[in-house]
Design a protein around this motif. Structure first.
Motif, PDB file in Angstrom:
ATOM      1  N   SER A   1     -72.345  -8.907 -19.572  1.00 53.04           N
ATOM      2  CA  SER A   1     -72.879  -7.609 -20.248  1.00 53.04           C
ATOM      3  C   SER A   1     -73.786  -7.026 -19.578  1.00 53.04           C
ATOM      4  O   SER A   1     -74.757  -7.840 -18.840  1.00 53.04           O
ATOM      5  N   VAL A   2     -74.220  -5.845 -19.802  1.00 53.60           N
ATOM      6  CA  VAL A   2     -75.254  -5.010 -19.228  1.00 53.60           C
ATOM      7  C   VAL A   2     -76.618  -4.732 -20.137  1.00 53.60           C
ATOM      8  O   VAL A   2     -76.174  -4.507 -21.371  1.00 53.60           O
ATOM      9  N   HIS A   3     -77.593  -5.015 -19.908  1.00 51.15           N
ATOM     10  CA  HIS A   3     -78.662  -4.863 -20.723  1.00 51.15           C
ATOM     11  C   HIS A   3     -80.095  -4.244 -19.887  1.00 51.15           C
ATOM     12  O   HIS A   3     -80.444  -4.602 -18.843  1.00 51.15           O
ATOM     13  N   GLU A   4     -80.623  -3.425 -20.670  1.00 52.06           N
ATOM     14  CA  GLU A   4     -81.946  -2.932 -20.236  1.00 52.06           C
ATOM     15  C   GLU A   4     -83.076  -3.910 -20.133  1.00 52.06           C
ATOM     16  O   GLU A   4     -83.221  -4.679 -21.079  1.00 52.06           O
ATOM     17  N   HIS A   5     -83.750  -3.770 -19.227  1.00 50.83           N
ATOM     18  CA  HIS A   5     -85.036  -4.743 -18.961  1.00 50.83           C
ATOM     19  C   HIS A   5     -86.130  -3.996 -18.551  1.00 50.83           C
ATOM     20  O   HIS A   5     -86.174  -3.215 -17.771  1.00 50.83           O
ATOM     21  N   LEU A   6     -87.289  -4.060 -19.526  1.00 48.30           N
ATOM     22  CA  LEU A   6     -88.314  -3.296 -19.061  1.00 48.30           C
ATOM     23  C   LEU A   6     -89.467  -4.364 -18.383  1.00 48.30           C
ATOM     24  O   LEU A   6     -89.697  -5.453 -19.202  1.00 48.30           O
ATOM     25  N   TYR A   7     -90.193  -4.046 -17.512  1.00 54.39           N
ATOM     26  CA  TYR A   7     -90.968  -4.952 -16.892  1.00 54.39           C
ATOM     27  C   TYR A   7     -92.314  -4.074 -16.492  1.00 54.39           C
ATOM     28  O   TYR A   7     -92.484  -3.093 -16.471  1.00 54.39           O
TER      29      TYR A   7
ATOM     30  N   SER B   1     -81.376 -13.624 -22.254  1.00 53.67           N
ATOM     31  CA  SER B   1     -81.499 -12.252 -22.202  1.00 53.67           C
ATOM     32  C   SER B   1     -82.144 -11.962 -20.664  1.00 53.67           C
ATOM     33  O   SER B   1     -82.345 -12.975 -19.774  1.00 53.67           O
ATOM     34  N   PRO B   2     -82.546 -10.747 -20.266  1.00 51.10           N
ATOM     35  CA  PRO B   2     -83.146 -10.521 -19.029  1.00 51.10           C
ATOM     36  C   PRO B   2     -84.452 -11.152 -19.018  1.00 51.10           C
ATOM     37  O   PRO B   2     -84.869 -11.461 -17.856  1.00 51.10           O
ATOM     38  N   LYS B   3     -85.098 -11.466 -20.169  1.00 50.76           N
ATOM     39  CA  LYS B   3     -86.503 -12.149 -19.981  1.00 50.76           C
ATOM     40  C   LYS B   3     -86.276 -13.740 -19.958  1.00 50.76           C
ATOM     41  O   LYS B   3     -87.129 -14.387 -19.660  1.00 50.76           O
ATOM     42  N   GLY B   4     -84.971 -14.145 -19.989  1.00 55.81           N
ATOM     43  CA  GLY B   4     -84.648 -15.540 -19.855  1.00 55.81           C
ATOM     44  C   GLY B   4     -84.687 -16.455 -21.162  1.00 55.81           C
ATOM     45  O   GLY B   4     -84.648 -17.494 -21.044  1.00 55.81           O
TER      46      GLY B   4
ATOM     47  N   SER C   1     -98.560  -4.504 -11.752  1.00 55.55           N
ATOM     48  CA  SER C   1     -99.936  -4.797 -11.844  1.00 55.55           C
ATOM     49  C   SER C   1    -100.376  -3.226 -11.481  1.00 55.55           C
ATOM     50  O   SER C   1     -99.862  -2.598 -10.749  1.00 55.55           O
ATOM     51  N   GLY C   2    -101.575  -2.915 -12.401  1.00 57.66           N
ATOM     52  CA  GLY C   2    -102.079  -1.405 -12.076  1.00 57.66           C
ATOM     53  C   GLY C   2    -101.451  -0.365 -12.635  1.00 57.66           C
ATOM     54  O   GLY C   2    -101.738   0.785 -12.410  1.00 57.66           O
ATOM     55  N   ARG C   3    -100.570  -0.367 -13.379  1.00 58.84           N
ATOM     56  CA  ARG C   3     -99.520   0.478 -14.080  1.00 58.84           C
ATOM     57  C   ARG C   3     -99.695   0.296 -15.688  1.00 58.84           C
ATOM     58  O   ARG C   3     -99.265  -0.969 -16.139  1.00 58.84           O
ATOM     59  N   ALA C   4     -99.951   1.454 -16.481  1.00 60.39           N
ATOM     60  CA  ALA C   4     -99.920   1.224 -17.865  1.00 60.39           C
ATOM     61  C   ALA C   4     -98.654   0.744 -18.590  1.00 60.39           C
ATOM     62  O   ALA C   4     -98.621   0.166 -19.427  1.00 60.39           O
ATOM     63  N   GLY C   5     -97.638   1.795 -18.355  1.00 62.58           N
ATOM     64  CA  GLY C   5     -96.448   1.370 -18.754  1.00 62.58           C
ATOM     65  C   GLY C   5     -95.401   0.760 -18.078  1.00 62.58           C
ATOM     66  O   GLY C   5     -95.551   0.313 -17.121  1.00 62.58           O
ATOM     67  N   PRO C   6     -94.338   0.282 -19.007  1.00 65.34           N
ATOM     68  CA  PRO C   6     -93.303  -0.378 -18.369  1.00 65.34           C
ATOM     69  C   PRO C   6     -92.224   0.168 -17.292  1.00 65.34           C
ATOM     70  O   PRO C   6     -92.367   1.374 -17.588  1.00 65.34           O
ATOM     71  N   VAL C   7     -91.716  -0.238 -16.474  1.00 67.81           N
ATOM     72  CA  VAL C   7     -90.820   0.167 -15.744  1.00 67.81           C
ATOM     73  C   VAL C   7     -89.262  -0.376 -16.011  1.00 67.81           C
ATOM     74  O   VAL C   7     -88.952  -1.398 -16.472  1.00 67.81           O
ATOM     75  N   LEU C   8     -88.152   0.372 -16.005  1.00 68.49           N
ATOM     76  CA  LEU C   8     -86.926  -0.018 -16.380  1.00 68.49           C
ATOM     77  C   LEU C   8     -86.008  -0.357 -15.242  1.00 68.49           C
ATOM     78  O   LEU C   8     -86.175   0.045 -14.290  1.00 68.49           O
ATOM     79  N   GLU C   9     -85.217  -1.563 -15.805  1.00 71.83           N
ATOM     80  CA  GLU C   9     -84.011  -1.736 -14.883  1.00 71.83           C
ATOM     81  C   GLU C   9     -82.940  -2.220 -15.720  1.00 71.83           C
ATOM     82  O   GLU C   9     -83.024  -2.487 -16.930  1.00 71.83           O
ATOM     83  N   TYR C  10     -81.569  -2.258 -15.098  1.00 67.80           N
ATOM     84  CA  TYR C  10     -80.521  -2.654 -15.829  1.00 67.80           C
ATOM     85  C   TYR C  10     -80.029  -4.032 -15.292  1.00 67.80           C
ATOM     86  O   TYR C  10     -79.888  -4.077 -13.984  1.00 67.80           O
ATOM     87  N   CYS C  11     -79.805  -4.943 -15.984  1.00 72.69           N
ATOM     88  CA  CYS C  11     -79.497  -6.288 -15.595  1.00 72.69           C
ATOM     89  C   CYS C  11     -78.271  -6.805 -16.114  1.00 72.69           C
ATOM     90  O   CYS C  11     -77.791  -6.279 -17.326  1.00 72.69           O
TER      91      CYS C  11
END
Length: 116
Positions: free
Chosen positions: A14-20, A56-59, A23-33
């Motif tokens: 299945s496909v899940h959103e993953h926020l990661y 899960s995408p975080k392991g 460094s140096g960035r305040a907010g998260p960035v999205l990817e689909y896993c």
């Protein structure tokens, strides 16, 4: 139309959103896993749900529930099918939010290895 149940122990994807975070960035960035899980049981009460457990995408080992009629739409038998959905969702997100620019756009493509 009656949907056949997968056998207990079947590997599904299945496909899940993953926020990661970067460094140096305040907010998260999205990817689909694309995540692999194993069918462990069924829940039947009015309609049938498939319970799968996988990483899960975080392991972390995580349970997920899907309606039986979502097989082929949200949960798949092969990673290539799930990667096609991830590609579609990635392209839709990039088209919608393309004005954001780097590092938000383009998204990471961890699912590319599954495409044929």
């Amino acid at each position: 139309m009656r949907q056949n149940r997968p056998v207990i122990g079947t590997k599904m994807y299945s496909v899940h959103e993953h926020l990661y975070y970067l460094s140096g960035r305040a907010g998260p960035v999205l990817e689909y896993c694309v995540c692999e899980a194993e069918v462990v049981s069924f829940f039947t009460l009015g309609y049938t749900e498939v319970k799968v457990v996988g990483l899960s995408p975080k392991g972390y080992r995580t349970p997920y529930m899907y309606k039986l009629n979502e097989i082929g739409k949200r949960i798949f038998y092969t990673p290539a099918e799930a990667a096609s959905l991830a590609k579609e969702q990635t392209e839709k997100y990039e088209h919608t939010w393309g004005w954001l620019g780097s590092p938000d756009i383009p998204l990471r493509r961890s699912w590319e290895k599954y495409l044929i």
